[in-house]
Design an enzyme around this catalytic site. Structure first.
Site, PDB file in Angstrom:
ATOM      1  CG  ASP A  84      -2.273   0.887   0.843  1.00 24.54           C
ATOM      2  OD1 ASP A  84      -2.281   1.569   0.092  1.00 24.54           O
ATOM      3  OD2 ASP A  84      -3.139   0.714   1.841  1.00 24.54           O
ATOM      4  CG  ASP A  96      -6.212   5.197  -2.907  1.00 20.49           C
ATOM      5  OD1 ASP A  96      -4.800   4.925  -2.348  1.00 20.49           O
ATOM      6  OD2 ASP A  96      -7.103   4.719  -2.565  1.00 20.49           O
ATOM      7  CB  ALA A 125     -12.774   5.248   1.492  1.00 19.81           C
ATOM      8  CB  CYS A 143     -12.136 -22.638  17.359  1.00 22.93           C
ATOM      9  SG  CYS A 143     -10.885 -22.640  16.060  1.00 22.93           S
ATOM     10  CB  CYS A 181      -7.813 -23.320  14.949  1.00 24.57           C
ATOM     11  SG  CYS A 181      -7.150 -22.395  16.328  1.00 24.57           S
ATOM     12  CB  CYS A 185      -9.055 -23.446  19.818  1.00 25.31           C
ATOM     13  SG  CYS A 185      -9.097 -21.951  19.149  1.00 25.31           S
TER      14      CYS A 185
HETATM   15  N1  GUN Z   1      -6.588   0.985   3.198  1.00 33.13           N
HETATM   16  C1  GUN Z   1      -7.999   0.860   3.598  1.00 33.13           C
HETATM   17  N2  GUN Z   1      -8.663   2.054   2.880  1.00 33.13           N
HETATM   18  C2  GUN Z   1      -7.709   2.062   1.699  1.00 33.13           C
HETATM   19  C3  GUN Z   1      -8.063   2.841   0.588  1.00 33.13           C
HETATM   20  O1  GUN Z   1      -8.999   3.411   0.291  1.00 33.13           O
HETATM   21  N3  GUN Z   1      -6.715   3.340  -0.136  1.00 33.13           N
HETATM   22  C4  GUN Z   1      -5.511   2.677   0.054  1.00 33.13           C
HETATM   23  N4  GUN Z   1      -4.734   3.184  -0.521  1.00 33.13           N
HETATM   24  N5  GUN Z   1      -5.364   2.079   1.140  1.00 33.13           N
HETATM   25  C5  GUN Z   1      -6.521   1.735   1.997  1.00 33.13           C
HETATM   26 ZN    ZN Z   2      -8.959 -21.301  17.147  1.00 31.11          ZN
END
Ligand code: GUN
Ligand code: ZN
Length: 491
Positions: A90, A125, A193, A276, A278, A281
């Site tokens: 990101d 963004d 978002a 659970c 897993c 657990c």
């Molecule tokens: N992580 C959570 N939401 C967003 C987003 O809208 N854009 C980016 N780049 N990372 C995110």
């Molecule tokens: Zn578990």
């Protein structure tokens, strides 16, 4: 390399796909565990054990910290995280949304992602939050589009590039955003978002946003639901055509002592028993985990196991053609999820165009099931029946059926269809003996429509009391003749 996303199998708008990246192929749907390069709750090298095929980390955090930046630039991102599979990065947009500013430009962060060897890069963004004015959402979207398109021009080599869809809660802006991005052939389309919506359980609005975005996107492209990491909503999101998720939730929830299940989240302190199986657990009791010195790590591990188990569950449901039944089950775990299910089925005509025609068996799980694509498809086809002569509509065989020109079986939530189709999908549906009035109403209304479209025929009815007490049966009796004949159990 041209990025390829192959679709192997579909159900509703969901699909099993294969995404090709420079570090290998990823089978979707899947979750990318979020790796915070500063805090190593669980080593990245162990992520394969849980079922992770691809990770996601934050290139902005790496670029801001000397020690991390140096290793990433000199030895590469995969060396830094000690992971040899695909890694998405990101851009710092999330920090932008939290702090209002970041000390990097779009061009710089794209170049940086390229230089450290990211498999999938994200431009800078603007994650416009929900409920802002139309004007603000529109202006920020234009900036996002400019940056994302500029990034498309910078990225020419092997690295895949994501084109995030923004537009806040303004659905026409989401459609516009998606359509504009689609002209530039991005490799992955994140829907951005939506974290604030999920945090406040506004799942019905999430459905609006995802479907509006999907309507503007090319259906063969992979879609990432940015910031969605709770397995409770994976089935719903997959049914709308989301292929990738990212989970910071497994670690953040663990830090807060929260134990994830597919039905929601529980506080470890409230658990006397662990629901659970897993490895964590199975090997520990609830009180052992509570008092363990590595309690948070054990919780994080459990959280990852349940997250990937749900992904496998969803993939199996797509294979079997019962994804919507899984969605209907999952959406009963919280009233906000039930609202989301009801909202999803407002878009049934859209789902219907993507939903396969034949599957195994239609399971009726509750009143919402009568809004499913198969039911809407049946209604749209009522006009195709061309019936003359004496026509019997019944829900169990009766004496003297051979004397009719046509025998139709009646089954809610569909209506009446030729008995010959009884074993054919979706008429082989499993429905409860006690049907709810909504489903009976849908079926009776469809029969009324069928008769009105075939006024040359003479229609006879033989339906059990459960169906004849419905108010719509009164309308039906005006255009068809009820038979006194009892159902013949021996036939
Ligand atoms: N992580 C959570 N939401 C967003 C987003 O809208 N854009 C980016 N780049 N990372 C995110
Ligand atoms: Zn578990």
């Amino acid at each position: 390399m041209t990025a390829v996303f192959e679709i192997l199998q579909k159900d509703a708008a969901g699909r099993i796909g294969r995404l090709h990246t420079p570090h290998g192929v990823v089978e979707t749907p899947t979750v990318m565990p979020v790796i915070n390069p500063n805090i190593n709750t669980i080593p990245s090298s162990e992520m394969h054990q849980f079922g992770a095929q691809i990770l996601i980390t934050n290139s902005y955090i790496i670029s801001r910290k000397e020690v991390l930046r140096k290793v990433a630039l000199e030895k590469g991102l995969h060396h830094l995280l000690d992971f040899d599979g695909p890694i998405m990065t990101d851009s710092g947009s999330f920090q932008l949304s939290v702090y209002g500013d970041v000390e990097v430009t779009n061009e710089q962060i794209i170049e940086f992602q390229k230089n450290i060897g990211s498999d999938i890069a994200v431009p800078l963004d603007i994650p416009t939050p929900p409920d802002v004015s139309y004007k603000r959402a529109e202006e920020e979207l234009e900036t996002t589009l400019e940056r994302v398109i500029a990034a498309r021009e910078i990225v020419t080599d092997d690295m895949l590039l994501a084109g995030p869809v923004q537009g806040s809660t303004h659905l026409d802006l989401r459609v516009h955003s998606a359509k504009s991005l689609s002209k530039y052939a991005f490799d992955v389309y994140p829907i951005g978002a939506v974290v604030p919506l999920m945090e406040s359980y506004r799942y019905a609005e999430l459905v609006d946003i995802v479907i509006s975005s999907k309507k503007g996107l090319d259906p063969v492209k992979p879609v990432h639901l940015f910031g969605a990491g709770h397995p409770m909503m994976f089935a719903l999101a997959v049914s709308m055509g989301c292929d990738l998720f990212d989970s910071a939730a497994y670690a953040l929830y663990a830090k807060a002592g929260r134990y994830i299940t597919v039905a929601g989240t529980t506080h470890l302190k409230d658990l006397q028993y662990l629901p659970c199986n897993c490895p964590v657990c199975s090997a520990h009791t609830a009180s052992e985990i509570k008092s363990a010195s590595n309690s948070k790590e054990l919780l994080a591990r459990h959280n990852l196991y349940v997250t990937f188990a749900e992904i496998r569950n969803i993939k199996q449901a797509i294979r079997e053609g019962n994804l919507l039944e899984l969605v209907e089950q999952r959406c009963r775990s919280h009233p906000s999820m039930l609202s989301a299910l009801k909202r999803l089925y407002k878009y049934t005509p859209w789902l219907e165009r993507l939903d396969p025609f034949s599957k195994s068996t239609f399971f009726y799980t509750g009143p919402e099931s009568s809004k499913r694509p198969e039911v809407v498809r049946f209604k749209e086809r009522i006009g195709r029946f061309n019936l003359n002569g004496k026509i019997l509509i019944r829900s169990k065989s009766v004496k003297g059926e051979a004397t009719y020109d046509h025998v139709l079986n009646f089954k809610p939530p569909f209506g009446a269809y030729p008995v010959e189709l009884s074993e054919v999908y979706p008429f082989n549906a499993e429905i409860p003996g006690e049907m709810d009035p909504g489903a009976i109403g849908v079926a009776l209304q469809n029969v009324i429509e069928l008769i009105n479209k075939n006024r040359n025929g003479v229609f006879y009815l033989n339906l059990p009391e459960q169906y004849t007490v419905h108010s719509l049966y009164e309308n039906l009796k005006k255009i068809a003749i009820p038979l006194d004949e009892m159902p013949n159990e021996n036939l």
